[in-house]
Scaffold this motif. Structure first.
Motif, PDB file in Angstrom:
ATOM      1  N   GLY A   1       0.939   8.859   7.174  1.00 25.75           N
ATOM      2  CA  GLY A   1       0.174   9.859   6.739  1.00 25.75           C
ATOM      3  C   GLY A   1       0.971  11.001   5.851  1.00 25.75           C
ATOM      4  N   GLY A   2       2.290  11.120   6.142  1.00 21.62           N
ATOM      5  CA  GLY A   2       3.159  12.087   5.512  1.00 21.62           C
ATOM      6  C   GLY A   2       2.537  13.586   5.551  1.00 21.62           C
ATOM      7  N   ALA A   3       2.775  13.939   4.579  1.00 25.25           N
ATOM      8  CA  ALA A   3       2.354  15.686   4.407  1.00 25.25           C
ATOM      9  C   ALA A   3       0.939  15.690   4.398  1.00 25.25           C
ATOM     10  N   PHE A   4       0.250  14.608   4.084  1.00 20.72           N
ATOM     11  CA  PHE A   4      -1.077  14.986   3.963  1.00 20.72           C
ATOM     12  C   PHE A   4      -1.964  14.701   5.233  1.00 20.72           C
ATOM     13  N   ARG A   5      -1.325  14.285   6.240  1.00 19.41           N
ATOM     14  CA  ARG A   5      -1.985  13.951   7.670  1.00 19.41           C
ATOM     15  C   ARG A   5      -2.804  15.041   8.067  1.00 19.41           C
ATOM     16  N   GLY A   6      -4.114  14.866   8.216  1.00 20.64           N
ATOM     17  CA  GLY A   6      -4.764  15.875   8.959  1.00 20.64           C
ATOM     18  C   GLY A   6      -5.721  16.420   7.825  1.00 20.64           C
ATOM     19  N   SER A   7      -5.640  16.309   6.634  1.00 15.76           N
ATOM     20  CA  SER A   7      -6.566  16.728   5.476  1.00 15.76           C
ATOM     21  C   SER A   7      -7.732  16.076   5.778  1.00 15.76           C
ATOM     22  N   TYR A   8      -8.627  16.849   5.155  1.00 18.61           N
ATOM     23  CA  TYR A   8     -10.030  16.210   5.158  1.00 18.61           C
ATOM     24  C   TYR A   8     -10.442  15.228   4.456  1.00 18.61           C
ATOM     25  N   ALA A   9      -9.743  14.907   3.458  1.00 18.76           N
ATOM     26  CA  ALA A   9      -9.700  13.815   2.526  1.00 18.76           C
ATOM     27  C   ALA A   9      -9.084  12.562   2.745  1.00 18.76           C
ATOM     28  N   VAL A  10      -8.382  12.552   4.009  1.00 18.45           N
ATOM     29  CA  VAL A  10      -7.223  11.509   4.375  1.00 18.45           C
ATOM     30  C   VAL A  10      -7.816  10.887   5.695  1.00 18.45           C
ATOM     31  N   MET A  11      -8.025   9.454   5.730  1.00 19.07           N
ATOM     32  CA  MET A  11      -8.246   8.740   6.596  1.00 19.07           C
ATOM     33  C   MET A  11      -7.061   8.628   7.850  1.00 19.07           C
ATOM     34  N   GLY A  12      -5.999   8.387   6.974  1.00 18.98           N
ATOM     35  CA  GLY A  12      -4.693   8.448   7.681  1.00 18.98           C
ATOM     36  C   GLY A  12      -3.760   7.288   7.134  1.00 18.98           C
ATOM     37  N   SER A  13      -3.062   6.862   8.006  1.00 21.92           N
ATOM     38  CA  SER A  13      -2.146   5.629   7.273  1.00 21.92           C
ATOM     39  C   SER A  13      -2.737   4.409   7.137  1.00 21.92           C
ATOM     40  N   ALA A  14      -2.123   3.393   6.493  1.00 23.24           N
ATOM     41  CA  ALA A  14      -2.395   2.219   6.021  1.00 23.24           C
ATOM     42  C   ALA A  14      -2.914   1.277   7.246  1.00 23.24           C
ATOM     43  N   ALA A  15      -1.984   1.542   8.667  1.00 17.30           N
ATOM     44  CA  ALA A  15      -2.257   0.700   9.771  1.00 17.30           C
ATOM     45  C   ALA A  15      -3.357   1.227  10.463  1.00 17.30           C
ATOM     46  N   GLU A  16      -4.190   2.474  10.067  1.00 14.80           N
ATOM     47  CA  GLU A  16      -5.292   2.695  10.662  1.00 14.80           C
ATOM     48  C   GLU A  16      -6.488   2.007   9.878  1.00 14.80           C
TER      49      GLU A  16
ATOM     50  N   VAL B   1       0.891  -1.131   0.103  1.00 19.57           N
ATOM     51  CA  VAL B   1       0.068   0.049   0.112  1.00 19.57           C
ATOM     52  C   VAL B   1       0.926   1.355  -0.004  1.00 19.57           C
ATOM     53  N   THR B   2       0.553   2.008  -0.895  1.00 20.98           N
ATOM     54  CA  THR B   2       1.417   3.328  -0.957  1.00 20.98           C
ATOM     55  C   THR B   2       0.215   4.454  -0.677  1.00 20.98           C
ATOM     56  N   GLY B   3       0.877   5.481  -0.222  1.00 22.08           N
ATOM     57  CA  GLY B   3      -0.088   6.885  -0.050  1.00 22.08           C
ATOM     58  C   GLY B   3      -0.698   6.760   1.119  1.00 22.08           C
ATOM     59  N   PRO B   4      -1.218   7.967   1.400  1.00 22.35           N
ATOM     60  CA  PRO B   4      -2.064   7.862   2.704  1.00 22.35           C
ATOM     61  C   PRO B   4      -3.415   7.487   2.243  1.00 22.35           C
ATOM     62  N   VAL B   5      -4.135   6.963   3.046  1.00 23.47           N
ATOM     63  CA  VAL B   5      -5.558   6.230   2.834  1.00 23.47           C
ATOM     64  C   VAL B   5      -6.682   7.092   2.623  1.00 23.47           C
ATOM     65  N   THR B   6      -7.151   7.590   1.396  1.00 19.51           N
ATOM     66  CA  THR B   6      -8.222   8.368   1.257  1.00 19.51           C
ATOM     67  C   THR B   6      -9.373   8.063   1.603  1.00 19.51           C
ATOM     68  N   ARG B   7     -10.412   8.696   1.995  1.00 21.34           N
ATOM     69  CA  ARG B   7     -11.844   8.299   2.407  1.00 21.34           C
ATOM     70  C   ARG B   7     -12.218   7.557   1.210  1.00 21.34           C
ATOM     71  N   HIS B   8     -12.145   8.002   0.026  1.00 19.94           N
ATOM     72  CA  HIS B   8     -12.806   7.402  -1.286  1.00 19.94           C
ATOM     73  C   HIS B   8     -11.960   5.913  -1.393  1.00 19.94           C
ATOM     74  N   MET B   9     -10.977   5.707  -0.968  1.00 24.69           N
ATOM     75  CA  MET B   9     -10.072   4.422  -1.104  1.00 24.69           C
ATOM     76  C   MET B   9     -10.228   3.384  -0.030  1.00 24.69           C
ATOM     77  N   VAL B  10     -11.142   3.695   1.110  1.00 26.79           N
ATOM     78  CA  VAL B  10     -10.966   2.795   2.345  1.00 26.79           C
ATOM     79  C   VAL B  10     -11.635   1.463   1.773  1.00 26.79           C
ATOM     80  N   ALA B  11     -12.897   1.649   1.390  1.00 26.20           N
ATOM     81  CA  ALA B  11     -13.875   0.482   1.016  1.00 26.20           C
ATOM     82  C   ALA B  11     -12.823  -0.435   0.008  1.00 26.20           C
ATOM     83  N   ALA B  12     -12.317   0.246  -1.162  1.00 22.92           N
ATOM     84  CA  ALA B  12     -11.641  -0.508  -2.177  1.00 22.92           C
ATOM     85  C   ALA B  12     -10.307  -1.190  -1.524  1.00 22.92           C
ATOM     86  N   LEU B  13      -9.660  -0.532  -0.455  1.00 24.21           N
ATOM     87  CA  LEU B  13      -8.619  -1.224  -0.009  1.00 24.21           C
ATOM     88  C   LEU B  13      -8.875  -2.471   0.847  1.00 24.21           C
ATOM     89  N   GLN B  14     -10.195  -2.287   1.577  1.00 19.27           N
ATOM     90  CA  GLN B  14     -10.391  -3.274   2.410  1.00 19.27           C
ATOM     91  C   GLN B  14     -10.940  -4.595   1.575  1.00 19.27           C
TER      92      GLN B  14
END
Length: 165
Positions: A118-133, A83-96
């Motif tokens: 989460g990297g530089a995108f942590r805290g963004s409204y569109a990002v759920m967080g890291s892959a471990a979350e 998994v690469t990148g912060p997990v965005t809200r739209h990708m949570v279901a697809a990733l699971q």
């Protein structure tokens, strides 16, 4: 054209042989991964820097296929989910869904700083967080982006082999 052919004959094979590996007896990885590892990659919202480094593993210098690793098009044929990148809200279901479609025993690798924390995108409204979350992560490979050597070491670690120095 002839200049290129002469240069090829003069230089010989450009790629290096992959590092010799042996089975680590203290490893908890299953024996089914030995010398065969199917990798399914999911981009959960990255900037594609990590994908470039994963793509470099397929070149002759690193010889991913020679080490017995290959990328699969279906999670049903994979042993490892990267998994690469912060997990965005739209990708949570697809990733699971991709994680659930990968057969047991499976391993999950978070590649890059964004997937690890989460990297530089942590805290963004569109990002759920890291892959471990979102998923249970077995290995994190930090870096922005991590170099192909670190990626290859991580894959060897997950496959239960160790590099002979």
């Amino acid at each position: 054209m002839y200049r290129i052919l002469r240069e090829l004959l003069r230089l010989g094979r450009v790629g290096e042989t992959p590092p010799r590996t042996e089975r680590d007896p203290s490893s908890t990885s299953p024996l089914v991964f030995r010398h065969s590892l199917g990798i399914r990659h999911v981009d959960a919202g990255s900037c594609n820097g990590c994908e470039l480094e994963l793509n470099a593993l397929g070149g002759p210098h690193y010889g991913l296929e020679q080490a017995g690793f290959h990328f699969t098009a279906s999670p049903r044929h994979a042993d490892v989910l990267t998994v690469t990148g912060p997990v965005t809200r739209h990708m949570v279901a697809a990733l699971q869904d991709c994680h659930n479609a990968t057969p047991e025993p499976r391993r999950v690798i978070a590649v890059g700083d964004c997937a690890c924390g989460g990297g530089a995108f942590r805290g963004s409204y569109a990002v759920m967080g890291s892959a471990a979350e979102v998923l249970p992560v077995d290995l994190q490979i930090p870096g922005c982006p991590p170099d192909p050597d670190a990626l290859l070491r991580g894959l060897l670690q997950v496959s239960g082999e160790r590099i002979n120095g």
